[in-house]
Design a protein around this motif. Structure first.
Motif, short mmCIF file in Angstrom:
data_model
loop_
_atom_site.label_atom_id
_atom_site.label_comp_id
_atom_site.label_asym_id
_atom_site.label_seq_id
_atom_site.Cartn_x
_atom_site.Cartn_y
_atom_site.Cartn_z
N GLU A 10 81.77 28.41 -31.83
CA GLU A 10 80.68 29.37 -32.06
C GLU A 10 80.37 30.19 -30.82
O GLU A 10 80.42 31.40 -30.88
CB GLU A 10 79.41 28.68 -32.53
CG GLU A 10 79.47 28.27 -33.97
CD GLU A 10 79.55 26.79 -34.10
OE1 GLU A 10 80.16 26.19 -33.18
OE2 GLU A 10 79.04 26.26 -35.08
N GLU A 241 75.17 32.73 -44.25
CA GLU A 241 75.32 31.81 -43.12
C GLU A 241 75.62 32.58 -41.84
O GLU A 241 75.03 32.36 -40.80
CB GLU A 241 76.45 30.84 -43.43
CG GLU A 241 76.30 29.48 -42.79
CD GLU A 241 77.09 29.38 -41.52
OE1 GLU A 241 76.89 28.42 -40.80
OE2 GLU A 241 77.93 30.27 -41.25
N SER A 245 73.05 32.77 -38.70
CA SER A 245 73.38 32.19 -37.40
C SER A 245 73.59 33.27 -36.34
O SER A 245 73.40 33.03 -35.16
CB SER A 245 74.58 31.25 -37.49
OG SER A 245 75.62 31.90 -38.15
N ASP A 510 68.51 26.06 -33.57
CA ASP A 510 68.94 27.26 -32.85
C ASP A 510 68.45 27.24 -31.40
O ASP A 510 68.62 28.19 -30.66
CB ASP A 510 68.43 28.52 -33.56
CG ASP A 510 66.91 28.55 -33.65
OD1 ASP A 510 66.29 27.54 -33.23
OD2 ASP A 510 66.35 29.54 -34.12
#
Ligand code: ADP
Length: 622
Positions: A10, A241, A245, A510
């Motif tokens: 990520e 999603e 994100s 997060d």
């Protein structure tokens, strides 16, 4: 594997937002809106794979089959007993009909019991099966190589673990039995009808061609539509999603309206395919009902004439009427359940697709484990190309002795991240080699190799849990004292103790609730605790308040002390202090040396430094 690595992808991805073209290509690869090539449908192969799962429960499966046979027999027997009872009452006018009525009651009770048992046992089988499938799929996903994920949206994969498996489960729960028992009932009913009156049977069958043709058309349409609906849903999940994100990036680039518009477009596609799938499949019961009534009218009308001519009895007409209903019901059920079954097979196929993907290549048999790593790293004529692309890294060579720091500098897309991904073996070079303490990295077990590395990335990955747990991610068996010690070295201790619950403060997934700079400090603490020999640092480009910035720099100095460090550097300060600066452009090294050497060289680096110094930050996008 060093746990932080599991989430490395990520930060690498979010380090730079995709431009339009890349995003579109990614979308296409993920099977998004532009996907036009339907996946090859291998019905028999998928069913065979499903069967392999089911056969594990052969005892229960046999019991279910016996129950289905019995319940079908009971449902054939019921109308027969009813008709005979009526004939006894009307024709013989004796009390024999009572015996048949009692028989009927018993048959219907047994029918219910067998139906109930088959359903319970099948649900047990189906839940156990999908439980296994879910575990296998999840484990497999975690063993797939990074390139697999970079080609797909997370949500699309999530949809396979959730929606697709749920479809399989729903279908196994009821559709499989229904389809099986419907077929049995169909054969049984037709046989009994033929034995009672071939002529009346033929008349009843007049409606069959209309039924079959109608159903064929409907199932063809709905099968296609349900598949489209499922695909659109997967796509929407993926999009939600991704945008959630990547919300900070969406906001930062003021892309809210674009994102909402793209969402609406996807949502609209689901609405349209859902509308037609539901409407057309909802038409099935109505068609069946109409044909049922038509067949009943034929039997009643013609049957009445036969009765008047003494060709058959009233009881037989009752049996026929009931059987003709029983005959259309399985057809009806077959049509209904066929769709569910089709969507389950499509779901199962998508699950098996993932399960069929090659896992991260297991280490060579002769792969070794390094007990201790000093930290010498050599890139020796490394060349690499992403699948289907021209080479991204061209003949890159440089050497680091243990404890040295290299700053990787270069414009976006130069290949800095790719070099790091090669270092930790997310990919292997197409030619050339990377030597760690003199060993070719391909000959070192991946997990072992990665356990000697730690990463501090631009946007550190924090998961939902306490600060203590987040730091401990670097070394799972660390004591509280070790965690605190690491936090102190990372200059994080003072801000942590100022929080209400100190080390037990729960962080949101997060990481919101603490500042970007504090997140960095936690990531540094985590890396200090992991105590790696090789460190990868992707320096934050975002500006952080000066006090925290100083703390970060200080903590990083401590962290890098005595470790071989790769820094994707943006700050001139960091670059100046590096032992070596490697300047990359289009995947090749164009300059290499220390800060003063490169300045003296008066090349790309010196023009970068002289021309583009902004607040001490090297503008790397030039
Ligand atoms: P940098 O970190 O210097 O910005 P990268 O190493 O991320 O550069 O990218 C180098 C090149 O490789 C770019 O052209 C990029 O588009 C391409 N690239 C990066 N990741 C992938 C991937 N997963 N698949 C295909 N190409 C990629």
């Amino acid at each position: 594997m060093y746990p932080v690595l599991k989430h490395l992808k990520e930060p690498f991805q979010y380090a730079k937002p995709l431009d339009g073209k890349e995003a579109k290509a990614k979308d296409q690869m993920a099977g998004g809106p532009a996907r036009s090539k339907p996946r090859a449908k291998n019905m028999s192969g998928t069913l065979k794979q499903m069967w392999n799962y089911l056969i594990e429960y052969k005892g229960k499966l046999a019991a279910v089959i016996i129950m289905v046979l019995l319940s079908s027999a009971f449902s054939l027997l019921g109308p027969y007993l009813a008709g005979t009872a009526i004939d006894h009452f009307l024709i013989n006018r004796d009390s024999g009909f009572i015996v048949f009525l009692i028989g009927m009651a018993i048959v219907y009770v047994f029918h219910s019991v067998t139906m109930w048992l088959q359903s319970i046992w099948m649900i047990t089988i189906s839940q156990k099966t999908v439980y296994r499938m879910r575990v296998q799929l999840f484990e497999h996903l975690h063993r797939l190589p990074i390139p697999y994920f970079s080609k797909r949206q997370h949500g699309e994969l999530m949809s396979r673990v959730t929606n697709d498996i749920e479809n399989v489960s729903a279908s196994l729960n009821s559709s499989v039995i229904q389809v099986f028992s419907s077929m049995l009932l169909l054969v049984g009913t037709v046989s009994v009808m033929l034995s009672l009156s071939p002529l009346l049977t033929l008349l009843t069958f007049l409606v069959v061609p209309i039924m079959v043709l109608g159903m064929k058309w409907i199932t063809k349409q709905t099968g296609r539509l349900f598949k489209a609906q499922q695909r659109n849903l997967g796509d929407l999940n993926g999009y939600i999603e991704e945008t959630l994100s990547g919300q900070r990036i969406v906001k930062a680039f003021s892309q809210e309206q674009t994102v909402i518009a793209a969402f609406k477009e996807r949502n609209e596609r689901i609405r349209v395919s859902g509308f037609w799938a539901q409407t057309i499949s909802g038409f099935i019961p109505k068609l069946m009902n109409a044909l049922n009534n038509l067949s009943f009218a034929i039997i009643a009308g013609i049957g009445a004439i036969f009765v008047l001519n003494d060709q058959i009895t009233v009881g037989t007409i009752i049996i026929f009427a009931e059987y003709s209903r029983q005959f259309t019901r399985p057809l009806n059920d077959l049509a209904n359940q066929w769709n569910t079954l089709l969507s389950a097979v499509a779901g199962a196929e998508r699950v098996f697709d993932v399960l069929g993907e090659d896992e991260e290549r297991s280490d060579e048999g002769s792969a070794i484990e390094l007990g201790e790593v000093k930290g010498s790293v050599i890139f020796d004529q490394v060349t690499f190309a992403y699948e289907g692309r021209a080479s991204t890294i061209n003949d890159v060579s440089f050497e680091l002795t243990p404890g040295e720091t290299v700053a990787l500098v270069g414009p976006t897309g130069a290949g800095k991240t790719t070099l790091i991904q090669l270092l930790c073996r997310f990919y292997d070079p197409s030619s050339g080699s990377i030597l760690i303490d003199g060993h070719d990295s391909r000959m070192i077990k991946r997990e072992n190799l990665r356990s000697h590395m730690a990463f501090v990335l631009q946007d550190p990955f924090l998961f939902e849990g306490t600060i203590n747990e987040n730091i401990r991610y670097g070394k799972l068996d660390a004591t509280d004292a070790e965690v605190e010690e690491a936090a102190k070295l990372a200059n994080a201790h003072s801000f942590i103790t100022r929080l209400k619950s100190s080390y037990n403060t729960v962080l949101k997934p997060d990481g919101s609730g603490i500042s970007q700079g504090q997140k960095q400090l936690l990531a540094i603490a985590r890396a200090i605790l992991a105590n790696p020999s090789i460190l990868v640092l992707d320096e934050a480009t975002s500006s952080i308040d000066t006090v925290t910035e100083i703390k970060i720099q200080e903590a990083l100095q401590r962290l890098m002390q005595g470790r071989t460090s790769f820094v994707i550097a943006h700050r001139l300060n960091t670059i100046q202090q590096a032992d070596q600066i490697v300047v990359l452009q289009d995947g090749a090294i164009i300059e290499k040396g220390s800060h003063s050497q490169l300045l003296a060289h008066q090349g790309f680096y010196s023009s970068l430094v002289n021309g583009q110094l902004r607040n001490g930050m090297l503008n790397e996008t030039s």
